[in-house]
Every structure is written in structure tokens, then in C-alpha cells.
Motif scaffolding. Structure first.
Motif: not given
Lengths: 207, 229
Positions: B161-171
Motif C-alpha cells: 500500500s506504500n507504493v500504491q497509495s502514492a498514485f492516489v490523486g495523481k492525474t
């Protein structure tokens, strides 16, 4: 009494990894984290135990010229069975292990024990020998994984043990040791374990 | 056992044949009897991943509660009629073939978000995932990635989830151009980038390629639904 020795011998004085030097390759591959190391250890215990049992039951009827092939077929069949059952009943664990389940087939410990022990001993003794060697292997795997995960990722079984505030990024003094995550470090740790183990067991030291 | 010679050729041949037949029957029976259960596990996992990509916890939110519709799109982003859920989930099993055939599975959530599957190659083997977009078809709502054989502790970190949560909110769009989200070595510098994993560069490259090529297939749909707003 001799049964007991079959089970406990491989834990220390006759350990498959650090004394017989078998199964090193997979010890390098699955020890970055503790969880895969644990499941791998358990799977190997099951396979060595039953491979030894089956081969010991068959030992008088096997033509000696094709015995290696027979061993391979039995071991491969067992591993596929384990894989199928993992996929059906504990899907998460089977995903954790991914390719390593298949690699159990090539684990030298299993064939080494079948060839060296099960072909010449009674089924129950062989079964215990298999369990013992599997345990010995699992123990080393867990020790190596403990150091690699602790110093490489700062976690154990996925739970963080090194406080966040220690890290340089948060103003601390500590950072994870990246080289711990690479296979050579596993070899070095196994080497250190062998060193420590032999300095306590003087009879194992080569003259 | 003393009656015959266990090393005679005839015995060896008979022994091998019997052994192979027994093992084959054993494995076939096991495989067939466990097949249904394994299939269910795999289907369940896909549904859970879709739910997870939408930012819900699969333990509490069921697939049916979150997803309104599973659909199949053609190359120009229109819905292909006559595809049921089974067809769509089957397509997920072999996405490359499905994309090549011009069929693009998509999952529409009740809250207007969409989830699309993506597929690519990591360092050691296939990687795949589900990326969820907000109703604006631009902002990443969540992502789930999985792999079959990346190195644990390195490339395999894409599942954390560390890696995957970084994608949230990117466009994924810069103006009208689809730029996707990339994992950048050395750290993210803008809103289309996230930090790469050190020691997992090849896997990150695979993720970048997977997202870019996967999202490109859905571009007509995104454009059509973006302009509706």
C-alpha cells in the motif's frame, strides 16, 4: 530413541543447510522477508517428509538404474499436489509463494535425503528424517530472513519494528541497509551462521 | 521381491509405465476435483482487487455493493452489447488477447468512478493491475497492482500500500494529452509522477509501460466522458 535423533539431529549437528550444505540456492531466494521464508519452510517440511515416506515404502521394488527418475517423479508429483491444495484452500499463501512452490522440486535437500536416507531405511524413520531435515532447513531460512528483513526493510513479518523517528528522513540517524535485500547478503549470513555454529561444535571443524 | 530380477529391462519398463499412469491419474483427479474451488478463488480475487482499486476495503464492501456495471468497450469507446459478467471476467484472464481483439473491459462504480484493468511485463514475469479513475476521468482514485514473480523486497513492493497509495490523486492527462502516471527514479517532480522503488527499477519501468499502454486503449472512452462534464 533413534527416532528422536532422526528428528533433532538435522536441527543442529546434522543441519541440511549449514552442515550438509544442501539447499543453499533457495535459501538465498526466499529470505528477503520472513513470511515467504516461513511458508517455504513449511512446504519443504511436508514435501521432504512425504517424499521420504513414499520412497522408503517403494525402496525394495525400485530398479536401481532408474531410481533417480522415480525419485524425481515422486517429488514432482508431491510438489504439484501441494501447489494445487494451496491454490484451492489457502489462495493468499499460494500467491505469496508464487514461483517458489515449483522450485521446491529442485531443492537439493529433498533428493539428497531420499537418496542418502530413505532408500535404505524403514518408512517411519524416513518420515521423521524428512520432517527433521525440513525443520532444520526452515530454521536456517527464518534466521537468515530475520536479519535480512530487520536490517533491509526495518520490518519483521511485515510489521515495522524500527521506529519512524530513527530514520534520517525524519531527522534520525538510521537508514535501511540496502545490500541486505540482495542475494549475496544471504550467502554472507549463512556463512556467518556456519562460522558461529562450528565454533560451538568443535567436532564439525575440518582438521 | 526375490522372485524376479528388479533390474531386468522388462521390469524397468513395466515399472515406469505403471508409475507414470498412477501419478498421472492422481494428479488429474486432484486437479479436476479442485478446479472449481480454484476458479472461485481467482474470480473472487479479481472482484476484491476491483473493490480495492476503488479505495474500499474488500473485507467490508462487497463487489456488488460498489460496482454498478461491468461492460466491454470497443476500440472507439462504445459499449459492446451482449456481453455478460462471465465474458468480461474471462477477458480479464487473458487481457493481451482481449486488447488485441479490440475488447476493453471496464467496471463502472456506483459513485461514477471507473476501473480499468492493465497488463504488462515486469522484470521476471507478468505484472497486472486495476486502476480506478474519478468521474473526471483524469484523477487517479486508486490502484492495485500484482505480479507473478518480481523480487520480494524490491520489485514485489508494487503490491504494497506504500507504493500504491502514492498514485492516489495523481492525474493522467496533461491538457488533452494522455501522459499516464510514471514511477520516476530519483523522486516525483510533478503531478504525473510518483517515486520509483530503489532496486526495483526494471519493475517500475514495466509498471510505467503497463499503465501507459493500458490507459491508451481506453482513451476514446475517457475523452467522450470527460467532455460530457
Amino acid at each position: 530413541m533413534s527416532n528422536w535423533k532422526n528428528l533433532t539431529g538435522p536441527l543442529s549437528s546434522n543441519n541440511p543447510v549449514i552442515v550438509q550444505i544442501l539447499g543453499i540456492c533457495s535459501a538465498l531466494a526466499v529470505t528477503v522477508k520472513m513470511e515467504p521464508a516461513l511458508v517455504m519452510g513449511l512446504s519443504v517440511i511436508v514435501v521432504t517428509a512425504f517424499a521420504n515416506l513414499v520412497m522408503s515404502l517403494l525402496r525394495n521394488g525400485i530398479p536401481s538404474r532408474i531410481r533417480i527418475i522415480v525419485q524425481l517423479v515422486v517429488i514432482a508429483a508431491l510438489v504439484i499436489l501441494v501447489d494445487q491444495f494451496l491454490k484451492a484452500f489457502v489462495y493468499d499463501v499460494s500467491k505469496q509463494l508464487s514461483v517458489y512452490v515449483g522450485l521446491i522440486i529442485t531443492n537439493c535437500i529433498i533428493m539428497g535425503r531420499v537418496e542418502a536416507y530413505a532408500l535404505g531405511n524403514k518408512p517411519w524413520d524416513s518420515f521423521l528424517d524428512g520432517v527433521g531435515n525440513g525443520l532444520g532447513y526452515a530454521a536456517i531460512l527464518l534466521i537468515v530472513a530475520f536479519f535480512r528483513e530487520l536490517f533491509g526493510s526495518g520490518t519483521l513479518f511485515g510489521y515495522q519494528v524500527i521506529p519512524d523517528s530513527w530514520y534520517i528522513a525524519n531527522g534520525g540517524f538510521y537508514s535501511n541497509v540496502g545490500i541486505m535485500l540482495f542475494p549475496p547478503m544471504a550467502l554472507i549470513i549463512v556463512g556467518v551462521i556456519i562460522w558461529v555454529h562450528r565454533s560451538f561444535n568443535k567436532d564439525l571443524q575440518e582438521k | 521381491m526375490a522372485k524376479f530380477n528388479v533390474n531386468s529391462n522388462a521390469y524397468i519398463i513395466i515399472y515406469s509405465v505403471v508409475m507414470v499412469v498412477i501419478v498421472a491419474v492422481l494428479l488429474a483427479v486432484t486437479s479436476l476435483s479442485l478446479q472449481e474451488r480454484q476458479g472461485e478463488n481467482i474470480l473472487n480475487e479479481k472482484k476484491q482487487q476491483i473493490v480495492k482499486a476503488l479505495g474500499e476495503d474488500p473485507a467490508t464492501a462487497a463487489y456488488g455493493d460498489v460496482v454498478a456495471e461491468a461492460a466491454m468497450l470497443d476500440k472507439s469507446g462504445n459499449k459492446i452489447e451482449g456481453k455478460n459478467d462471465a465474458d468480461i471476467f474471462n477477458a480479464l484472464g487473458d487481457l493481451t488477447a482481449s486488447f488485441d481483439a479490440g475488447e476493453f473491459p471496464i467496471f463502472k462504480a456506483k459513485n461514477g468512478c471507473v476501473v480499468v484493468p492493465v497488463y504488462g511485463a515486469g522484470l521476471w514475469g507478468p505484472i497486472w493491475g486495476y486502476i480506478a479513475l474519478e468521474p473526471d476521468m483524469n484523477t487517479v482514485k486508486g490502484i492495485v497492482m500484482d505480479h507473478s514473480g518480481e523480487t520480494p523486497g524490491l520489485g514485489a513492493e508494487i503490491t504494497t500500500s506504500n507504493v500504491q497509495s502514492a498514485f492516489v490523486g495523481k492525474t493522467i492527462f496533461e491538457g488533452d494529452e494522455l501522459v499516464s502516471v510514471t514511477m520516476r527514479k530519483g523522486g516525483a517532480t510533478n503531478n504525473h509522477e510518483v517515486d520509483a522503488i530503489s532496486g526495483g527499477t526494471k519493475t517500475c519501468d514495466g509498471v510505467n509501460e503497463m499503465l501507459k499502454s493500458g490507459l491508451t486503449g481506453y482513451l476514446p472512452y475517457f475523452n467522450a466522458n470527460k467532455s460530457n462534464k
